[in-house]
Design a protein around this motif. Sequence first.
Motif, PDB file in Angstrom:
ATOM      1  N   GLU A 342      44.722  34.720  39.101  1.00 27.25           N
ATOM      2  CA  GLU A 342      43.471  34.316  39.775  1.00 27.25           C
ATOM      3  C   GLU A 342      43.691  33.960  41.245  1.00 27.25           C
ATOM      4  N   PRO A 343      44.738  33.212  41.611  1.00 31.82           N
ATOM      5  CA  PRO A 343      44.947  32.925  43.048  1.00 31.82           C
ATOM      6  C   PRO A 343      45.227  34.172  43.862  1.00 31.82           C
ATOM      7  N   SER A 344      45.988  35.117  43.308  1.00 31.17           N
ATOM      8  CA  SER A 344      46.296  36.352  44.043  1.00 31.17           C
ATOM      9  C   SER A 344      45.060  37.221  44.204  1.00 31.17           C
ATOM     10  N   ALA A 345      44.247  37.330  43.147  1.00 31.76           N
ATOM     11  CA  ALA A 345      43.009  38.119  43.227  1.00 31.76           C
ATOM     12  C   ALA A 345      42.071  37.511  44.258  1.00 31.76           C
ATOM     13  N   PHE A 346      42.010  36.187  44.290  1.00 31.48           N
ATOM     14  CA  PHE A 346      41.163  35.499  45.265  1.00 31.48           C
ATOM     15  C   PHE A 346      41.630  35.791  46.687  1.00 31.48           C
ATOM     16  N   ALA A 347      42.914  35.643  46.950  1.00 27.99           N
ATOM     17  CA  ALA A 347      43.447  35.849  48.294  1.00 27.99           C
ATOM     18  C   ALA A 347      43.238  37.290  48.759  1.00 27.99           C
TER      19      ALA A 347
END
Length: 469
Positions: A342-347
């Motif tokens: 989720e953090p990587s997809a967001f970034a």
Amino acid sequence: MATSLRTWPGRLLARPWLLAFVPINAATAGFGVVLPLLILIPLHGSWANVALAATLFNSAVILMSVVWGHLSDRYPRRRLFLVINYAGYAVLYLLLTHVGSVETLYLIYTVIGVIAPAGASASNLLILEKFTEGERANAFASFQEMSMIGSIVGLLVGYFWTLANGELTALLYILGALALVSAIAIWFGIREAERTLTTAQVAKHPESLLSRIRTITAYRMAIPFFPKRPNLGPTPLRRLRVWAREELHHELPLIIIASFLFNFSANLYNISYTPFLYSAGLTAASIFLVNLSNNFAQTLTFPMTGGLSNRVGPDKLVQRATYLRSIGYLATAGFTFVIFSEPSAFAANVGVYAVLGGAIAVYTTASSLMLFRGLAGRDAGSILGVNSALGGVAAVLGAALSGVLSVYGSYRLVFLVAGGSLLVSLPLWTAGSVAYARRRFSRPAPVVARAASAAPSRGGDSPAAAKTP
């Protein structure tokens, strides 16, 4: 001679009453994110439901743009039209808090599309009427700044609310209150102008035309603009073909077709994007932040676009912006091959959507300048009507295809088609620039000079003839 355009305001606030447009832009920007999330989360709908809602909304906007434009010319009550628009939003947002089915949401969202164009013409004409010729460039630049600041405020409100509370339906109360604040501020804080103008006047001012094209509602769809009511006779397509043949050596048909592809790809992408983010595991608060990156990039970039267009030239800028947008669409398609946390997809999505925001700011200014210069010496009202009608068709087709691909395709296919459509438009922009250059440098000699050179000589060579190249 190139048309100059100011997008950086000399004063951020040209008149205090322009602050009245901040809350309504906050409300509509927040609602543009809330609407698909409302379908996907509380109502347990699907990507197809989001696409169908957008199709109904866009269809209503197109049909009612003609009606509201005509009413604005017939009844020059700018404040009344703005209050109908903004207070109507407030009421309809509150109604959505009690919606228990997707079908009821379709109905209310379609009604929002019915009233959405009421304020678009009224706000633009209000500025034309309230400011003098010398003040208008700065006034429209200031108006755009208030609109973009409002959009950022609305997305921040959505982010902090969903982060702290998570209740999307309750957020609609806040958005409705913001819309109502604008309605009240306009009714009590602005007087009607002493002089009145018509929508046709918009085509005579590049800043006004740019502002009109940049009028954005939910899903970042521009409200169609019809300075003349379209002729809906028995053979509209035939008339369009005849006009295109007559203008075969002019850049306008190429610009209009390229704009159609741009609008089609933008609607196809934007309508599918929020469902894609939700499917990738992003929370509602994160989705608000992704959208904020787009609006923030627009806010930073747009004030510089007028100066860039004047220095670099709109032809080069529109091609670069189109290419950059296509790369962003294809990059999003590439995300579907990767399993992100989720953090990587967001970034990753924050970065791509910010680039798309900066590119749309550059594209809108540059393409508006190309369109404006092509209108010289032509029936601007009819041409703008054709361009707007095709833009509306592109919006509906983009929404409809998004719905079809939600059933028979995939997010990857949507983003590939969107990127491919933009790449197809690049040769059209190039051809339009070539057609303009050819037309500009192959103009016949001025009529006065030709007449003088053909006049009878008075005892020797004509001076005019001698000076004519």
